[in-house]
Design an enzyme around this catalytic site. Structure first.
Site, PDB file in Angstrom:
ATOM      1  N   VAL A  32       1.039  -1.215  -0.062  1.00 45.45           N
ATOM      2  CA  VAL A  32       0.071  -0.020  -0.135  1.00 45.45           C
ATOM      3  C   VAL A  32       0.956   1.115  -0.164  1.00 45.45           C
ATOM      4  O   VAL A  32       0.558   2.170  -0.789  1.00 45.45           O
ATOM      5  CB  VAL A  32      -0.944   0.064   1.227  1.00 45.45           C
ATOM      6  CG1 VAL A  32      -1.770   1.303   1.271  1.00 45.45           C
ATOM      7  CG2 VAL A  32      -1.988  -1.029   0.990  1.00 45.45           C
ATOM      8  N   GLU A  38     -10.162   6.225   6.407  1.00 48.05           N
ATOM      9  CA  GLU A  38     -10.855   5.823   5.134  1.00 48.05           C
ATOM     10  C   GLU A  38     -10.480   4.470   4.629  1.00 48.05           C
ATOM     11  O   GLU A  38     -11.335   3.352   4.270  1.00 48.05           O
ATOM     12  CB  GLU A  38     -10.832   6.758   4.096  1.00 48.05           C
ATOM     13  CG  GLU A  38     -11.815   6.488   3.043  1.00 48.05           C
ATOM     14  CD  GLU A  38     -13.272   6.543   3.348  1.00 48.05           C
ATOM     15  OE1 GLU A  38     -13.774   7.521   3.419  1.00 48.05           O
ATOM     16  OE2 GLU A  38     -14.188   5.454   3.352  1.00 48.05           O
ATOM     17  N   ILE A  68     -13.325   2.442  -1.268  1.00 47.50           N
ATOM     18  CA  ILE A  68     -14.768   2.749  -1.146  1.00 47.50           C
ATOM     19  C   ILE A  68     -14.818   3.751  -0.166  1.00 47.50           C
ATOM     20  O   ILE A  68     -14.606   3.491   1.092  1.00 47.50           O
ATOM     21  CB  ILE A  68     -15.660   1.580  -0.797  1.00 47.50           C
ATOM     22  CG1 ILE A  68     -15.696   0.474  -1.905  1.00 47.50           C
ATOM     23  CG2 ILE A  68     -17.152   2.019  -0.816  1.00 47.50           C
ATOM     24  CD1 ILE A  68     -16.242  -0.727  -1.404  1.00 47.50           C
ATOM     25  N   GLY A 117      -2.276 -13.394  -4.517  1.00 48.87           N
ATOM     26  CA  GLY A 117      -1.992 -12.289  -3.519  1.00 48.87           C
ATOM     27  C   GLY A 117      -3.306 -11.717  -2.736  1.00 48.87           C
ATOM     28  O   GLY A 117      -2.985 -10.632  -2.479  1.00 48.87           O
ATOM     29  N   GLU A 168      -3.232 -13.975   2.709  1.00 45.61           N
ATOM     30  CA  GLU A 168      -1.803 -14.045   3.533  1.00 45.61           C
ATOM     31  C   GLU A 168      -1.578 -15.402   3.386  1.00 45.61           C
ATOM     32  O   GLU A 168      -2.192 -16.283   3.412  1.00 45.61           O
ATOM     33  CB  GLU A 168      -1.707 -13.249   4.770  1.00 45.61           C
ATOM     34  CG  GLU A 168      -2.443 -12.026   4.895  1.00 45.61           C
ATOM     35  CD  GLU A 168      -1.703 -11.140   4.811  1.00 45.61           C
ATOM     36  OE1 GLU A 168      -0.572 -11.112   5.163  1.00 45.61           O
ATOM     37  OE2 GLU A 168      -2.318  -9.936   4.741  1.00 45.61           O
ATOM     38  N   ASP A 209     -11.003 -10.169  10.509  1.00 41.20           N
ATOM     39  CA  ASP A 209     -10.826  -9.018   9.810  1.00 41.20           C
ATOM     40  C   ASP A 209     -12.154  -8.157   9.727  1.00 41.20           C
ATOM     41  O   ASP A 209     -12.442  -7.009   9.823  1.00 41.20           O
ATOM     42  CB  ASP A 209     -10.146  -9.416   8.334  1.00 41.20           C
ATOM     43  CG  ASP A 209     -10.111  -8.028   7.820  1.00 41.20           C
ATOM     44  OD1 ASP A 209      -9.024  -7.497   7.819  1.00 41.20           O
ATOM     45  OD2 ASP A 209     -10.861  -7.729   6.711  1.00 41.20           O
ATOM     46  N   LYS A 236     -13.725  -4.576  10.918  1.00 40.84           N
ATOM     47  CA  LYS A 236     -14.217  -3.696  10.169  1.00 40.84           C
ATOM     48  C   LYS A 236     -15.548  -3.011  10.660  1.00 40.84           C
ATOM     49  O   LYS A 236     -16.222  -2.018  10.301  1.00 40.84           O
ATOM     50  CB  LYS A 236     -14.157  -3.708   8.540  1.00 40.84           C
ATOM     51  CG  LYS A 236     -12.714  -3.994   8.084  1.00 40.84           C
ATOM     52  CD  LYS A 236     -12.581  -4.709   6.828  1.00 40.84           C
ATOM     53  CE  LYS A 236     -11.187  -4.692   6.280  1.00 40.84           C
ATOM     54  NZ  LYS A 236     -11.336  -5.853   5.168  1.00 40.84           N
ATOM     55  N   GLY A 259      -5.906  -4.296  -1.844  1.00 43.21           N
ATOM     56  CA  GLY A 259      -5.069  -4.112  -2.994  1.00 43.21           C
ATOM     57  C   GLY A 259      -4.401  -2.881  -2.917  1.00 43.21           C
ATOM     58  O   GLY A 259      -4.833  -1.791  -2.349  1.00 43.21           O
TER      59      GLY A 259
END
Lengths: 436, 436
Positions: free
Chosen positions: A16, A127, A134, A185, A188, A199, A203, A300
């Site tokens: 990232v 964000e 998004i 990819g 993990e 995860d 969120k 991504g």
């Protein structure tokens, strides 16, 4: 250039981070034209013995980078609780605002860090922590702010959605789909955080907190992953007109809210059923807006970097710091969530029993369900092949989770049933999806 | 209450205005909790001999209402160019910010009004002008600000989408579907603005302007409506795997952009194909974000009111005024769009010819297409019934609009063809929709 130059420090420069550098370098003109801002990378810090994923000057001294008076905004892309937390605290204490994609840290210590930011007249933008590119955080804080939110239903983990798409469309096993996700990819080497639903739960704790203006404890989210999902259930679901998705669901029930993450049967006419591969989508139901859906790449390099740089720009413009100060919607300013116990939730259910192929079994099962006041919607049983046990699929009308769990216990105790009976929830196509 | 009270003046109180009053009254606590703001309706102004759509004190003197020192924000919900324009000017000159849903006015005079607002240190918010409750303006200005936008493809007119959904799903004629839309309140008595595509073109001029940072002249948008769309083409499209939608499309071609509104064949796997009834959706393609889609109710009382009240709140919080001042993305600050002439656009095409049922016709037609270097993708002709002319559907590979129009002229001049040949564009399923 007369544009005010804003000094940025990047902590972490893997996938990232490299994307962030790319946008800042390649789109500098565009950003300057739109905002009259010059976002300047002052420091790129990576771990000792590590190198950035992109050709850029770097060093290993995070403290020096944060403390540098030329650093105005700190971007934390290290992930995990520590040392990310300590670095963020250090930046905030110096009055420097922070951009982070670190959902684990925010889920665990969001309130504390927001409060620290407030104390030092800084802000935290996040964000990128939920649903990648998004702009859902911005939508909840601004675009939908006039709505009492009634529900939030999201596909927020791209890894799981990639795996489920492969299982559904290509008929792959969970194991093969996971291996492919790892190769591509999208997963993990240790996929536990993703496939366990954790995860997604982190969120959801952030998104539901903003939607309902409460502080959500991740431990309050009933979480089931996709690790045990079997191809046969995906096939039966399709036969019934459903697609299985890992959904994060938060609902308002008067003053309480319910929170869960689990594989769910979604009606094939629901837009969420069409969200494939690593894409994410979040359905929001507002009292005035009705149904809205936000769709895009949930992970991504570049999509996540898109959100990080947007946060950087909105901090530099001053709009995010102002909103951070003026809004009272973040975890440090809201009461703790009053969470409806999972047992009290109602839903429709999909049950798959492995029943011995002999007379009377279905009568026993339906009696147990009837006694618990669980009424059936559909039964699906194919002609038996040569196996000793045959799958029997039952869907129910709305029923209480507690009753269903109690019934399952009794069903699995039957000698004619091979436990465990598979139990999945069905989310009905919301009324809003009608052609009106 | 210690909250700062913000005085609001509502100009116009029909369907949307009544929704705004409802939200401000019923959600006052929620808004106060989230923003520490007290939004107070100081004036409701309706036309002489008119009454508001909700029980609320009102009068007819717009100028007094705007001028009242207790009025801080003016909400213009009158629609049309005048007197709305004059009232907005009056408010801005007094330094009062304006919320408007008036796409016609913004499309015609946006730059001038934005500039006036800037001069008087006020701002204009217009989230409700495009796609009702969907926070797409906010997304373009903030969430996606780090992206070079490559394309924007939207269903932005709920009336047309309602009509097309009825025609597609229920097999209704255009006339019947329009009558139903009018009965259901989704179409005006005079539906021309909607069905001609003009309403969509006005919205596209606003959205494309923000996406590409140019000032768009509505006259530069190639606009075709749905008035002449025939059931038979909807059926043929379905047979080919497509759904017909009225799309507003803006694309970047290097330094130029293309702008058009027309009925379009959308692949049934495209999410836009699933946007039914009066819902709207906008697909945005960003260089970093990739594909994102924003879906929700594009019109109607409460969804539009949701956007108006969000604008009110964001003005009162100070974030919209700050963004208005700091961003350089609005029509008064950007160069005029350099628009690619429509003839130079390329697309795939759907052609339906009415051909005399005799030998050699198809040879003549395909020769004309071949001479213009238009290559065919598929041909569909059913066995002839007893009519003299039979429909022949041809889809093409990518071809230049100018070549296709020239070919159509030649085709329609053939004695074996009954003109006019129907010509619709096909939008291919973007790569982004793959399961990756």
């Amino acid at each position: 250039m007369s544009e005010p130059s804003i000094g940025i420090c990047l902590l972490g420069c893997g996938v990232v981070g490299s994307g962030v550098v790319r946008i800042l370098q390649q789109q500098a003109d565009l950003i300057r034209r739109r905002t009259a801002l010059d976002l300047k990378i002052q420091h790129v810090v990576v771990r000792q013995n590590d190198r950035p994923g992109i050709d850029v000057p770097y060093h290993h001294d995070a403290e020096r980078a944060i403390d540098d008076p030329h650093t105005q905004i700190v971007v934390e892309l290290i992930g995990g609780l520590e040392p990310a937390g300590t670095f963020i605290q250090r930046a905030l204490k110096l009055g420097k605002s922070v951009v982070t994609a670190n959902k684990s840290l925010l889920a665990a210590r969001g309130a504390e860090l927001f409060s620290l930011a407030r104390k030092h007249n800084a802000c935290i933008a996040f964000e990128a922590s939920c649903a990648g590119g998004i702009p859902i955080i911005n939508a909840l804080l601004h675009g939908l702010v006039a709505n009492r939110i009634d529900a939030l239903v999201g596909i927020v983990n791209g890894t799981c959605n990639f795996i489920l798409t492969r299982m559904t469309r290509n008929g792959w096993s969970y194991t093969n789909a996971l291996a492919e996700a790892q190769k591509a990819g999208f997963a993990e080497a240790n996929p536990t955080m993703d496939v366990s639903g954790r995860d997604a739960a982190q969120k959801l704790s952030i998104l539901a907190g903003l939607a309902f203006n409460v502080a959500v404890n991740e431990a309050d989210i009933h979480t089931e992953g996709i690790e045990n999902l079997q191809e046969t259930d995906i096939q039966f679901a399709r036969e019934l007109g459903y697609v299985i998705k890992l959904l994060a669901i938060a609902r308002r029930h008067g003053e309480k809210i319910s929170l869960c993450v689990h594989p769910t049967l979604v009606h094939e006419d629901d837009l969420l059923a069409d969200v494939s591969g690593s894409f994410n989508a979040i359905s929001v139901y507002g009292h005035a807006l009705g149904h809205a859906l936000f769709y895009g790449r949930g992970a991504g390099q570049m999509p996540t970097a898109s959100a990080v740089v947007a946060d950087l720009i909105n901090i530099a413009l001053g709009t995010t710091p102002l909103a951070f100060k003026q809004l009272h919607m973040l975890a440090d300013q809201v009461p703790p969530a009053s969470v409806l116990p999972h047992q009290e939730l109602t839903s429709r259910y999909y049950l798959r029993l492995m029943a011995r192929d002999e007379p009377g079994v279905l009568a026993q099962v339906t009696k147990i369900l009837g006694d618990k006041r669980i009424s059936l919607s559909a039964i699906l049983q194919h002609e038996a092949n040569d196996g000793q046990h045959v799958p029997v699929v039952i869907t129910t009308h709305q029923a209480r989770e507690g009753s269903v769990q109690a019934a399952l216990k009794d069903i699995d105790a039957l000698s004619s049933i091979q436990p465990p009976t598979v139990c999945l929830r069905i989310i009905d196509q919301p009324k809003e999806f009608s052609t009106q």
